[in-house]
Design a protein around this motif. Structure first.
Motif, short mmCIF file in Angstrom:
data_model
loop_
_atom_site.label_atom_id
_atom_site.label_comp_id
_atom_site.label_asym_id
_atom_site.label_seq_id
_atom_site.Cartn_x
_atom_site.Cartn_y
_atom_site.Cartn_z
N LEU A 1 51.34 43.37 38.31
CA LEU A 1 49.90 43.16 38.21
C LEU A 1 49.62 41.68 37.97
O LEU A 1 50.21 41.06 37.08
CB LEU A 1 49.31 43.99 37.07
N HIS A 2 48.72 41.13 38.77
CA HIS A 2 48.33 39.72 38.65
C HIS A 2 46.83 39.63 38.42
O HIS A 2 46.04 40.38 39.02
CB HIS A 2 48.70 38.94 39.91
N ASP A 3 46.43 38.70 37.54
CA ASP A 3 45.01 38.45 37.31
C ASP A 3 44.50 37.51 38.40
O ASP A 3 45.05 36.42 38.60
CB ASP A 3 44.78 37.82 35.94
N LEU B 1 45.38 42.98 40.45
CA LEU B 1 45.90 43.50 41.71
C LEU B 1 47.42 43.59 41.65
O LEU B 1 48.09 42.73 41.06
CB LEU B 1 45.48 42.59 42.88
N ASP B 2 47.94 44.65 42.25
CA ASP B 2 49.38 44.89 42.29
C ASP B 2 49.97 44.11 43.46
O ASP B 2 49.78 44.46 44.62
CB ASP B 2 49.66 46.39 42.43
N ILE B 3 50.68 43.01 43.16
CA ILE B 3 51.32 42.19 44.18
C ILE B 3 52.83 42.31 44.01
O ILE B 3 53.39 41.87 43.00
CB ILE B 3 50.90 40.70 44.07
N ASN B 4 53.47 42.98 44.98
CA ASN B 4 54.93 43.17 44.94
C ASN B 4 55.38 43.84 43.65
O ASN B 4 56.38 43.46 43.04
CB ASN B 4 55.64 41.83 45.12
N GLY B 5 54.61 44.84 43.21
CA GLY B 5 55.02 45.62 42.05
C GLY B 5 54.62 45.04 40.71
O GLY B 5 54.94 45.63 39.67
N ASN C 1 35.94 35.99 48.59
CA ASN C 1 36.60 34.68 48.63
C ASN C 1 37.33 34.48 47.31
O ASN C 1 36.70 34.49 46.24
CB ASN C 1 35.57 33.56 48.84
N GLU C 2 38.65 34.33 47.37
CA GLU C 2 39.43 34.20 46.13
C GLU C 2 39.22 32.81 45.53
O GLU C 2 39.33 31.80 46.22
CB GLU C 2 40.91 34.44 46.37
N VAL C 3 38.92 32.77 44.22
CA VAL C 3 38.68 31.50 43.52
C VAL C 3 39.61 31.37 42.32
O VAL C 3 39.30 30.65 41.36
CB VAL C 3 37.20 31.40 43.07
N HIS D 1 41.65 28.57 37.34
CA HIS D 1 42.76 28.01 36.57
C HIS D 1 42.59 26.50 36.39
O HIS D 1 42.85 25.96 35.30
CB HIS D 1 44.08 28.30 37.28
N LYS D 2 42.15 25.81 37.45
CA LYS D 2 41.95 24.36 37.35
C LYS D 2 40.82 24.05 36.38
O LYS D 2 40.89 23.07 35.63
CB LYS D 2 41.66 23.77 38.72
N ASN D 3 39.76 24.88 36.40
CA ASN D 3 38.66 24.68 35.45
C ASN D 3 39.14 24.84 34.01
O ASN D 3 38.75 24.08 33.11
CB ASN D 3 37.51 25.66 35.73
#
Length: 711
Positions: A324-326, A318-322, A351-353, A358-360
């Protein structure tokens, strides 16, 4: 009749008034209605459960007004339904694992084929405070209900109760309209009769007109009531929209095959990283980064097929503030259809997990690092269930106790492997750790199945349940047999060293005392012999101290080498020249007399002298000792061969170990037993090799090699 399976009172104190409040809604044992079906289905989708119910608790039965996942079941006995418990408390009633609840141990829904494990029910509370039923969710496996899920369930239950209130108002309005219509019909009949008798019943006509006026007033009142009902419906819709907008899960509605964003709550806009101006745009235009990802295609398939699609921990960029984030999501695509069963929109619930994923991954990395550390240190790990005594053990833990990875190994088995004199100590330390919560640590002797004895060091830390009862003990084990043997050898060595040092000192002390007595008579014939005896004691004491100093230097890494090139044969001739005068031994030097070695000559001489002295000491029947020099392209080999009793093959691997002394069957020899260990370390410092070849009854050959090239 109520078949109470809960073992507690399930009838509230206000039961009579509660039943009266329930009956005024005229909703029990009635057919399903679309509005309530929609609320129950939405509840199941948002909270991700297979079963959801809208129940109404009557005097003896619980009626299911709407349900998901229950097939055609429409009611249940009040004494068996968990909804009978949920109306006893205005808060949400939750059983996260029904098998652990004492009041549910005899409930057939829990213990029977249905297999109920999880239940959460929010009561339906009337405007005057009576609990007439529940909106509940059910699962056939244990699960937790988070605080935000609890708020969602309470909000949906409030929406359902609002719908019930609106239904009651509608029914009352309809009843009033029907009553008015019936009265109008009767009035019409009367009017027809009056027309036929118009001439004689003018007075009755006037009365009828008055009655019609009254009915018109009632119709006006009904109209006002209908207007109020519409306003209530509008208020309920606004509440639902507000609930969706503020819901803690991402919620949106995409309309048409081009997926125009019709509804987007605050959470889904936050997830997308977008503002509200995306509403009204096609999804592909609002989120261009989805191009090349599978989700637009999946949505199109849902629109065409009309089938629900569920995603589990699905990755998306997803494009967050220009940038791309996984991110990772659990989501549902649910088609909305018209009366012709055609898909018109798609509900998106997500629901975002990402944090959980990342913790897993971090946990997996930590577990991998822990596993590497345990393997590197040969540490076996275990998890002991305090109640059952069942242990979950790593392969190394089982190997420490002489077992294979496929063998069963529980606490009882562990205790049985411990030799009897240590068992009470281990049990006492485990019990003390469980009482105090402090770490458990013990060292004890065990016997493997093959009869061999091994030393074990074990430690662990207990954990406790919510009531403070011991639940598990998690810990590690390590085989310390080598360390224990080393400590035993070291203790033996210290005893031998004390004895060996004391002997020449005692002899020297006695000799000096005798010389002191004879100092006034310097020509006494015993003085030369006493001086020789003192010199021998000093020489022996010096040799013992040299061995101790050399061992200390080796332990501290301070054994220095002063390399030089020298002729091996000449070094040997010089070192053993004194043996030429000892008629008992014939020393033969053979081999390559031209071989030159680049090493510390003094240290190499020390090694060869140790080999020869051992041959003279431990093979006294061998009157011939052969020293052979062999040279090759890469190394020079020196060997010392005697023709004595030989050495048993079972002890040969340990001859060069520190503190090791061979048992010579009752024969006593002086010395610390450090010579071969020091010799081994000298050769290793030269990057060489050392070894022994021996056959009982034929003699022994001790050898070493020194490389011709220095690494």
């Amino acid at each position: 009749m109520i078949e109470n399976t809960f073992g507690i009172n399930i009838i509230p104190d206000n039961e009579a008034h509660r039943l009266k409040a329930l009956k005024r809604y005229k909703i029990t044992d009635t057919p399903s209605e679309e509005s309530f079906d929609g609320i129950v289905k939405l509840t199941a989708q948002i909270l991700g459960v297979p079963i959801a119910l809208l129940s109404l608790v009557d005097s003896e039965s619980v009626f299911f007004k709407a349900s998901v996942g229950m097939g055609g079941v429409k009611k249940s006995n009040r004494g068996k339904s968990l909804c009978a418990l949920a109306i006893l408390d205005k808060e949400v009633t939750v059983f996260e694992d029904a098998l652990k609840e004492s009041c549910l141990q005899n409930n057939p829904n829990v213990t029977g084929d249905f297999g109920l494990r999880f239940y959460a029910g929010a009561p339906l509370v009337t405007f005057d405070g009576f609990l007439i039923g529940t909106l509940c969710i059910i699962d056939q496996k244990p699960r937790e209900l988070s605080n935000h899920d609890r708020l969602i369930l309470e909000g949906l239950a409030k929406t359902a109760m609002d719908q019930i209130e609106l239904r009651r108002s509608s029914l009352e309005t309809i009843e009033q309209l029907n009553k008015v219509n019936n009265e109008l019909s009767l009035a019409k009949d009367d009017l027809h009769t009056a027309v036929h008798k118009l001439e004689g019943f003018n007075a009755e006509m006037e009365a009828t007109n008055d009655e019609l006026n009254s009915k018109n007033i009632q119709l006006n009142q009904s109209y006002d009531l209908t207007t109020t009902l519409n306003e209530d419906l509008k208020t309920s819709r606004q509440r639902l929209e507000s609930f969706i907008r503020k819901a803690p899960v991402a919620f949106g509605i995409l309309t048409g095959r081009n997926l125009v964003i019709e509804v987007a709550n605050e959470m889904i806009l936050k997830v997308w990283g977008k503002k509200r101006d995306v509403v009204g745009k096609p999804l592909a235009e609002a989120l261009p980064e989805l191009k090349g990802q599978p989700y637009l295609s999946i949505l199109d398939d849902v629109f065409i097929s009309g089938h629900t699609y569920t995603g589990d921990t699905a990755p998306v960029k997803l494009d967050i503030n220009g940038e791309l984030h996984d991110s990772y999501f659990d989501f549902i695509y649910e088609p909305l259809k018209n009366d012709e069963d055609e898909t018109v929109s798609i509900i998106v619930i997500a629901n975002e997990v990402t944090d959980r994923i990342h913790k897993n991954k971090e946990l997996e990395n930590l577990n991998q690092q822990l596993s590497i550390a345990l393997n590197a240190g040969q540490l076996g790990s275990y998890n002991l269930d305090i109640k059952t005594g069942i242990m979950t053990c790593s392969d190394i833990c089982k190997a420490n106790y002489g077992l294979t990875k496929h063998d069963y190994f529980n606490f009882e088995d562990l205790i049985n492997t411990i030799v009897p004199e240590y068992r009470d100590m281990v049990n006492e330390k485990v019990s003390q750790s469980l009482k105090t919560g402090k770490p458990y640590q013990a060292e004890y002797l065990i016997r493997w199945a093959d009869g061999s004895l091994h030393w074990m060091s074990a430690s662990g830390l207990p954990s406790y349940d919510a009531d403070g009862h011991p639940k598990n003990m998690i810990g590690v084990t390590v085989d310390i047999t080598t360390r224990k043997n080393y400590e035993t050898q070291k203790d033996d060595f210290l005893g031998i060293a004390s004895h060996e040092l004391k002997t020449p000192i005692t002899s020297l002390k006695a000799t000096i005392q005798l010389l002191t007595r004879l100092k006034e008579n310097p020509n006494h014939p015993m003085i030369p012999r006493l001086i020789n005896q003192s010199a021998q004691s000093l020489e022996k004491l010096n040799s013992l101290v040299d061995d101790l100093l050399n061992m200390h230097r080796i332990s501290e890494g301070q054994l220095r080498l002063e390399r030089e090139s020298f002729n091996v044969a000449k070094m040997l001739e010089k070192s053993f020249e004194y043996l030429r005068f000892v008629e008992k031994y014939q020393l033969i030097i053979d081999g390559d007399f031209d071989a030159n070695m680049y090493a510390d000559e003094h240290r190499i001489e020390q090694v060869v002298i140790n080999f020869v002295n051992n041959a003279m000491k431990y093979a006294p029947t061998s009157d011939k000792i052969i020293i052979e020099i062999k040279s090759s392209e890469n190394k020079i080999k020196v060997s010392v061969k005697d023709f004595g009793e030989g050495i048993d093959s079972s002890v040969q691997p340990y001859l060069f170990d520190r503190y090791y002394r061979v048992n010579h069957e009752g024969k006593k020899y002086s010395g610390l037993g450090l010579g071969l260990y020091i010799s081994s370390e000298i050769i290793k410092r030269h990057d060489g090799e050392i070894g022994v070849e021996s056959i009982l009854g034929e003699g022994s050959t001790f050898w070493f090699t020194i490389p011709t090239k220095i690494n």
